[in-house]
Write a protein that holds these residues in place. Sequence first.
Motif, PDB file in Angstrom:
ATOM      1  N   TYR A  55       0.861  -1.206  -0.111  1.00  0.00           N
ATOM      2  CA  TYR A  55      -0.016   0.143   0.169  1.00  0.00           C
ATOM      3  C   TYR A  55       0.744   1.258  -0.025  1.00  0.00           C
ATOM      4  CZ  TYR A  55      -3.757   3.244   1.314  1.00  0.00           C
ATOM      5  OH  TYR A  55      -4.407   4.390   1.526  1.00  0.00           O
ATOM      6  N   ARG A  56       1.958   1.370   0.927  1.00  0.00           N
ATOM      7  CA  ARG A  56       2.960   2.428   0.774  1.00  0.00           C
ATOM      8  C   ARG A  56       3.515   2.563  -0.573  1.00  0.00           C
ATOM      9  NH1 ARG A  56       5.193   0.943   6.335  1.00  0.00           N
ATOM     10  NH2 ARG A  56       7.058   0.019   5.091  1.00  0.00           N
ATOM     11  N   ARG A  57       3.800   1.553  -1.210  1.00  0.00           N
ATOM     12  CA  ARG A  57       4.529   1.477  -2.445  1.00  0.00           C
ATOM     13  C   ARG A  57       3.315   2.193  -3.451  1.00  0.00           C
ATOM     14  NH1 ARG A  57       6.906  -3.465  -0.696  1.00  0.00           N
ATOM     15  NH2 ARG A  57       5.342  -4.482  -1.940  1.00  0.00           N
ATOM     16  N   ILE A  58       2.286   1.493  -3.465  1.00  0.00           N
ATOM     17  CA  ILE A  58       1.282   2.064  -4.625  1.00  0.00           C
ATOM     18  C   ILE A  58       0.760   3.606  -4.300  1.00  0.00           C
ATOM     19  CG2 ILE A  58      -0.919   1.254  -3.504  1.00  0.00           C
ATOM     20  CD1 ILE A  58      -1.760   0.466  -6.154  1.00  0.00           C
ATOM     21  N   GLN A  59       0.754   3.962  -2.879  1.00  0.00           N
ATOM     22  CA  GLN A  59       0.638   5.266  -2.719  1.00  0.00           C
ATOM     23  C   GLN A  59       1.668   6.167  -3.111  1.00  0.00           C
ATOM     24  OE1 GLN A  59      -2.219   7.245  -1.072  1.00  0.00           O
ATOM     25  NE2 GLN A  59      -2.945   5.210  -1.867  1.00  0.00           N
ATOM     26  N   ARG A  60       2.870   5.837  -3.095  1.00  0.00           N
ATOM     27  CA  ARG A  60       3.990   6.639  -3.469  1.00  0.00           C
ATOM     28  C   ARG A  60       4.067   6.745  -5.034  1.00  0.00           C
ATOM     29  NH1 ARG A  60       8.727   4.661  -5.251  1.00  0.00           N
ATOM     30  NH2 ARG A  60       8.303   2.654  -4.258  1.00  0.00           N
ATOM     31  N   THR A  61       3.780   5.791  -5.814  1.00  0.00           N
ATOM     32  CA  THR A  61       4.075   5.789  -7.355  1.00  0.00           C
ATOM     33  C   THR A  61       2.916   5.929  -7.950  1.00  0.00           C
ATOM     34  OG1 THR A  61       3.894   3.446  -7.295  1.00  0.00           O
ATOM     35  CG2 THR A  61       5.841   4.095  -7.204  1.00  0.00           C
ATOM     36  N   LYS A  62       1.600   5.494  -7.354  1.00  0.00           N
ATOM     37  CA  LYS A  62       0.404   5.820  -8.107  1.00  0.00           C
ATOM     38  C   LYS A  62       0.405   4.635  -9.315  1.00  0.00           C
ATOM     39  CE  LYS A  62      -1.443   8.658  -5.218  1.00  0.00           C
ATOM     40  NZ  LYS A  62      -2.176   8.213  -4.133  1.00  0.00           N
ATOM     41  N   THR A  63       1.041   3.872  -9.285  1.00  0.00           N
ATOM     42  CA  THR A  63       1.134   2.643 -10.454  1.00  0.00           C
ATOM     43  C   THR A  63       1.492   1.314  -9.695  1.00  0.00           C
ATOM     44  OG1 THR A  63       3.410   3.020 -10.847  1.00  0.00           O
ATOM     45  CG2 THR A  63       2.099   4.416 -12.145  1.00  0.00           C
ATOM     46  N   ALA A  64       0.893   0.432 -10.792  1.00  0.00           N
ATOM     47  CA  ALA A  64       1.206  -1.054 -10.139  1.00  0.00           C
ATOM     48  C   ALA A  64       0.812  -1.895 -11.471  1.00  0.00           C
ATOM     49  CB  ALA A  64       0.307  -1.479  -9.089  1.00  0.00           C
ATOM     50  N   ALA A  65       0.715  -2.942 -11.261  1.00  0.00           N
ATOM     51  CA  ALA A  65       0.389  -4.052 -12.275  1.00  0.00           C
ATOM     52  C   ALA A  65      -0.368  -5.289 -11.696  1.00  0.00           C
ATOM     53  CB  ALA A  65       1.519  -4.396 -13.166  1.00  0.00           C
ATOM     54  N   PHE A  66      -1.325  -5.574 -12.388  1.00  0.00           N
ATOM     55  CA  PHE A  66      -1.729  -6.946 -11.981  1.00  0.00           C
ATOM     56  C   PHE A  66      -1.353  -8.258 -12.916  1.00  0.00           C
ATOM     57  CE2 PHE A  66      -5.129  -4.020 -10.431  1.00  0.00           C
ATOM     58  CZ  PHE A  66      -5.274  -4.671  -9.226  1.00  0.00           C
ATOM     59  N   ILE A  67      -0.721  -9.351 -12.292  1.00  0.00           N
ATOM     60  CA  ILE A  67      -0.204 -10.226 -13.014  1.00  0.00           C
ATOM     61  C   ILE A  67      -1.271 -11.415 -13.020  1.00  0.00           C
ATOM     62  CG2 ILE A  67       1.843 -11.676 -13.203  1.00  0.00           C
ATOM     63  CD1 ILE A  67       2.622  -8.798 -13.266  1.00  0.00           C
ATOM     64  N   ASP A  68      -1.378 -11.926 -14.313  1.00  0.00           N
ATOM     65  CA  ASP A  68      -2.568 -12.988 -14.523  1.00  0.00           C
ATOM     66  C   ASP A  68      -1.678 -13.975 -15.376  1.00  0.00           C
ATOM     67  OD1 ASP A  68      -4.494 -14.887 -14.862  1.00  0.00           O
ATOM     68  OD2 ASP A  68      -5.541 -13.487 -16.488  1.00  0.00           O
ATOM     69  N   GLY A  69      -0.929 -14.976 -14.890  1.00  0.00           N
ATOM     70  CA  GLY A  69      -0.103 -15.794 -15.540  1.00  0.00           C
ATOM     71  C   GLY A  69       0.822 -14.989 -16.427  1.00  0.00           C
ATOM     72  N   PRO A  70       0.733 -15.221 -17.804  1.00  0.00           N
ATOM     73  CA  PRO A  70       1.776 -14.617 -18.669  1.00  0.00           C
ATOM     74  C   PRO A  70       1.340 -13.167 -18.943  1.00  0.00           C
ATOM     75  CG  PRO A  70       0.348 -16.027 -19.847  1.00  0.00           C
ATOM     76  CD  PRO A  70       0.005 -16.201 -18.481  1.00  0.00           C
ATOM     77  N   ASN A  71       0.108 -12.842 -18.430  1.00  0.00           N
ATOM     78  CA  ASN A  71      -0.509 -11.380 -18.716  1.00  0.00           C
ATOM     79  C   ASN A  71      -0.105 -10.485 -17.664  1.00  0.00           C
ATOM     80  OD1 ASN A  71      -1.773 -12.345 -21.147  1.00  0.00           O
ATOM     81  ND2 ASN A  71      -3.309 -13.359 -19.848  1.00  0.00           N
ATOM     82  N   ARG A  72       0.262  -9.214 -18.285  1.00  0.00           N
ATOM     83  CA  ARG A  72       0.238  -8.109 -17.096  1.00  0.00           C
ATOM     84  C   ARG A  72      -0.450  -6.968 -17.561  1.00  0.00           C
ATOM     85  NH1 ARG A  72       4.989  -6.585 -14.515  1.00  0.00           N
ATOM     86  NH2 ARG A  72       5.091  -4.354 -13.864  1.00  0.00           N
ATOM     87  N   ASP A  79      -6.835   7.513  -5.232  1.00  0.00           N
ATOM     88  CA  ASP A  79      -7.580   7.254  -3.905  1.00  0.00           C
ATOM     89  C   ASP A  79      -9.146   7.894  -4.364  1.00  0.00           C
ATOM     90  OD1 ASP A  79      -5.426   6.777  -2.418  1.00  0.00           O
ATOM     91  OD2 ASP A  79      -4.855   8.883  -2.000  1.00  0.00           O
ATOM     92  N   VAL A  80     -10.046   7.046  -3.498  1.00  0.00           N
ATOM     93  CA  VAL A  80     -11.367   7.458  -3.656  1.00  0.00           C
ATOM     94  C   VAL A  80     -11.817   7.787  -2.212  1.00  0.00           C
ATOM     95  CG1 VAL A  80     -13.720   6.274  -3.874  1.00  0.00           C
ATOM     96  CG2 VAL A  80     -11.854   5.575  -5.311  1.00  0.00           C
ATOM     97  N   GLY A  81     -12.588   8.959  -2.326  1.00  0.00           N
ATOM     98  CA  GLY A  81     -13.006   9.362  -1.079  1.00  0.00           C
ATOM     99  C   GLY A  81     -14.571   9.638  -0.742  1.00  0.00           C
ATOM    100  N   ASP A  82     -15.404   9.339  -1.822  1.00  0.00           N
ATOM    101  CA  ASP A  82     -16.723   9.674  -1.826  1.00  0.00           C
ATOM    102  C   ASP A  82     -17.487   8.652  -1.472  1.00  0.00           C
ATOM    103  OD1 ASP A  82     -18.321   8.425  -4.602  1.00  0.00           O
ATOM    104  OD2 ASP A  82     -16.281   9.103  -4.979  1.00  0.00           O
ATOM    105  N   GLU A  83     -18.580   8.892  -0.696  1.00  0.00           N
ATOM    106  CA  GLU A  83     -19.310   7.875   0.060  1.00  0.00           C
ATOM    107  C   GLU A  83     -20.278   6.906  -0.927  1.00  0.00           C
ATOM    108  OE1 GLU A  83     -20.947   5.950   3.662  1.00  0.00           O
ATOM    109  OE2 GLU A  83     -19.032   7.015   3.035  1.00  0.00           O
ATOM    110  N   ALA A  84     -20.708   7.705  -1.927  1.00  0.00           N
ATOM    111  CA  ALA A  84     -21.519   6.643  -2.807  1.00  0.00           C
ATOM    112  C   ALA A  84     -20.692   5.812  -3.305  1.00  0.00           C
ATOM    113  CB  ALA A  84     -22.196   7.856  -3.880  1.00  0.00           C
ATOM    114  N   THR A  85     -19.468   5.995  -3.869  1.00  0.00           N
ATOM    115  CA  THR A  85     -18.674   4.830  -4.495  1.00  0.00           C
ATOM    116  C   THR A  85     -18.195   3.919  -3.469  1.00  0.00           C
ATOM    117  OG1 THR A  85     -17.774   6.455  -6.147  1.00  0.00           O
ATOM    118  CG2 THR A  85     -16.267   4.510  -5.617  1.00  0.00           C
TER     119      THR A  85
END
Length: 126
Positions: A55-72, A79-85
């Motif tokens: 969480y600290r890393r993604i907050q710092r860079t605002k980037t990441a990746a999801f890994i699904d086998g060979p797919n990236r 950040d999301v702060g609104d109550e409805a969402t």
Amino acid sequence: MTQTSAALDHLARTGTVRLATTTRDGREIVTKVWAVVVDGQAYIRNGYGDSSHWYRRIQRTKTAAFIDGPNRYDVTADDVGDEATNLRVDDEFRRKYAGSGSSLRLMISPEVRTSTMRVTPVDQAG
């Protein structure tokens, strides 16, 4: 299928997804997290507070990746702060992770809701 639709499909159908974040020295670390898709947008939350390294890393860079086998699937994170969402994200966590007991209760708790992030596939980012 576009990269964005493939990423959203993966996040919607996979219980525990693999999130890759980058350390300050450039190493990539993969962590298993929960993710939901609501109204065509993907969301993640941090259930472990400020001690959570990913969480600290993604907050710092605002980037990441999801890994699904060979797919990236590279994503940006906001950040999301609104109550409805947050209410809609809570509902999807309840639906997707029904039967997960205390882990689900944690992920929809007021403290954890403050860590909600929208993760947007890069080819969808505006």
